[in-house]
Design an enzyme around this catalytic site. Structure first.
Site, short mmCIF file in Angstrom:
data_model
loop_
_atom_site.label_atom_id
_atom_site.label_comp_id
_atom_site.label_asym_id
_atom_site.label_seq_id
_atom_site.Cartn_x
_atom_site.Cartn_y
_atom_site.Cartn_z
N THR A 1 0.84 -1.20 0.00
CA THR A 1 0.00 0.00 0.00
C THR A 1 0.87 1.25 0.00
O THR A 1 2.07 1.18 0.26
CB THR A 1 -0.90 0.05 1.25
OG1 THR A 1 -0.08 0.18 2.42
CG2 THR A 1 -1.75 -1.19 1.36
N ASP A 2 0.24 2.39 -0.30
CA ASP A 2 0.93 3.67 -0.14
C ASP A 2 0.03 4.60 0.67
O ASP A 2 -1.04 4.20 1.12
CB ASP A 2 1.31 4.27 -1.50
CG ASP A 2 0.10 4.61 -2.35
OD1 ASP A 2 -1.00 4.86 -1.81
OD2 ASP A 2 0.24 4.65 -3.59
N GLN A 3 0.48 5.81 0.87
CA GLN A 3 -0.28 6.66 1.78
C GLN A 3 -1.57 7.20 1.18
O GLN A 3 -2.32 7.91 1.86
CB GLN A 3 0.60 7.78 2.34
CG GLN A 3 0.91 8.91 1.39
CD GLN A 3 1.74 9.99 2.10
OE1 GLN A 3 2.57 9.69 2.95
NE2 GLN A 3 1.53 11.24 1.76
N MET A 4 -1.87 6.83 -0.05
CA MET A 4 -3.20 7.12 -0.60
C MET A 4 -4.21 6.11 -0.06
O MET A 4 -5.41 6.22 -0.32
CB MET A 4 -3.14 7.08 -2.13
CG MET A 4 -3.92 8.20 -2.81
SD MET A 4 -3.79 8.11 -4.62
CE MET A 4 -2.13 8.68 -4.95
#
Lengths: 132, 132, 132, 132
Positions: free
Chosen positions: C16-19
């Site tokens: 995952t990423d911070q979006m």
């Protein structure tokens, strides 16, 4: 009833490096799979924990890389709860592979319970009891 | 005044695979560095955009991997704005290396502007004008 | 007898990423899992291909990211052989998730057959026949 | 003359996770950048070492994650040689960021010198002397 779990993982080409083995930094995603599976088997998912405003960032880790892990290996991540207290949680891991004696790697991760703003908080009572 | 930028990147061991070259999936982080640098040079950072409730998820990409990129190579990612409209933005990329003729790779990414809930929104006017 | 396969993948937190969604660059490792599983089901592993001096680097790719893929999602990568010739091979992919209509993403990868020194070579006849 | 080096690194979006911070597993690639830069500044590149049939796989690591590292942060990896002997080498790392007191993370990696077949070997004498 044990606080252990076993996660089969097939090593991806993306996880290798030009030494022809799995890159050490990639093991930490496998350990994450291990503790995620352990939590799920205990009856709680990390996704739910986040919805209940609990985050468990890794605050410390250590790992020994004993034997190379190779592309396409079907490894087993064995995870156990090492310690749990009001706001702390730690796990231990071993990576095994059929046909190889002893672990390929051993590791631990220590986690703090924090809320969505990153402030310390206690683990929910039901989670504490599931992991104790 | 051009809508182009150049980003030097040193290839990490972590980015190689056992073929002895950089893994194709890792190039997309380099393209991200390219467009981030371009935005910064134009006067806006993606971090600020997020604070202004703008997200730019990749909705489409394409890439050609023409020549291998090797460990420790000092590559240059050349980025340019390919198109910009109210709620869309796209970039084109070339990867170059001193001493090698022609690009090592070419690519594009297309992005939709969305808000923090993932709903379409328009790009802020000042951002549109910086990129046009 | 079809040239299709299906690979279940649980999305990792690392992906995952911070979006709050899976980072687009990580999908390419999932597509790799897809084609690896397809080859294995057809009776040949990519590990064996390498031992027979065949490498299949990605020379081109394209992907559309249609709907977000989320942490802990159990996705299905559907892979099929799109084209195969003497020294080329391409695959198409769709990512699906139970309960969501239509694919979350579609993609293709095109591969050249090369030897250990990176020079073009023909696919072994038995591999060609397994994939045709 | 010190056995220390400093590496500036801009945190990539690809390196964040949905907690909104850099994923712990990604720090190990930054530590790799740190020791690679240190070696280069001492006059030897890891690429050259591989050409001289020396590999330095990580056999043990430990890390403390003290404060979150955020997207787009310009961090500094400070690396020093912690110990060097005939066939062993270890490094210590600190991650710093302007404006924050104290390190964001501390870590070490221990490496064995092996040849291309993975068998233990001694470090070349010139490398030993560069690092002592």
């Amino acid at each position: 009833l044990t606080l252990r779990s076993s996660s089969p993982i097939r090593v991806r080409y993306a996880e290798t490096d030009q030494m022809g083995v799995a890159y050490h930094g990639g093991y930490f995603a496998w350990f994450e799979v291990g503790r995620t599976d352990l939590l799920r088997e205990r009856g709680v998912t990390y996704r739910e924990l986040e919805q209940r405003d609990v985050r468990l960032p890794v605050i410390e880790t250590g790992a020994r890389f004993l034997r190379p892990v190779l592309y396409d290996d079907l490894i087993e991540v064995r995870t156990r709860v090492a310690a749990v207290s009001g706001a702390r949680l730690s796990f231990e891991y071993e990576i095994h592979r059929d046909g190889t004696d002893g672990p390929l790697a051993t590791a631990f991760t220590a986690h703090a319970a924090v809320n969505g703003q990153g402030r310390p908080r206690r683990l929910p009572v039901d989670v504490l009891s599931l992991l104790s």
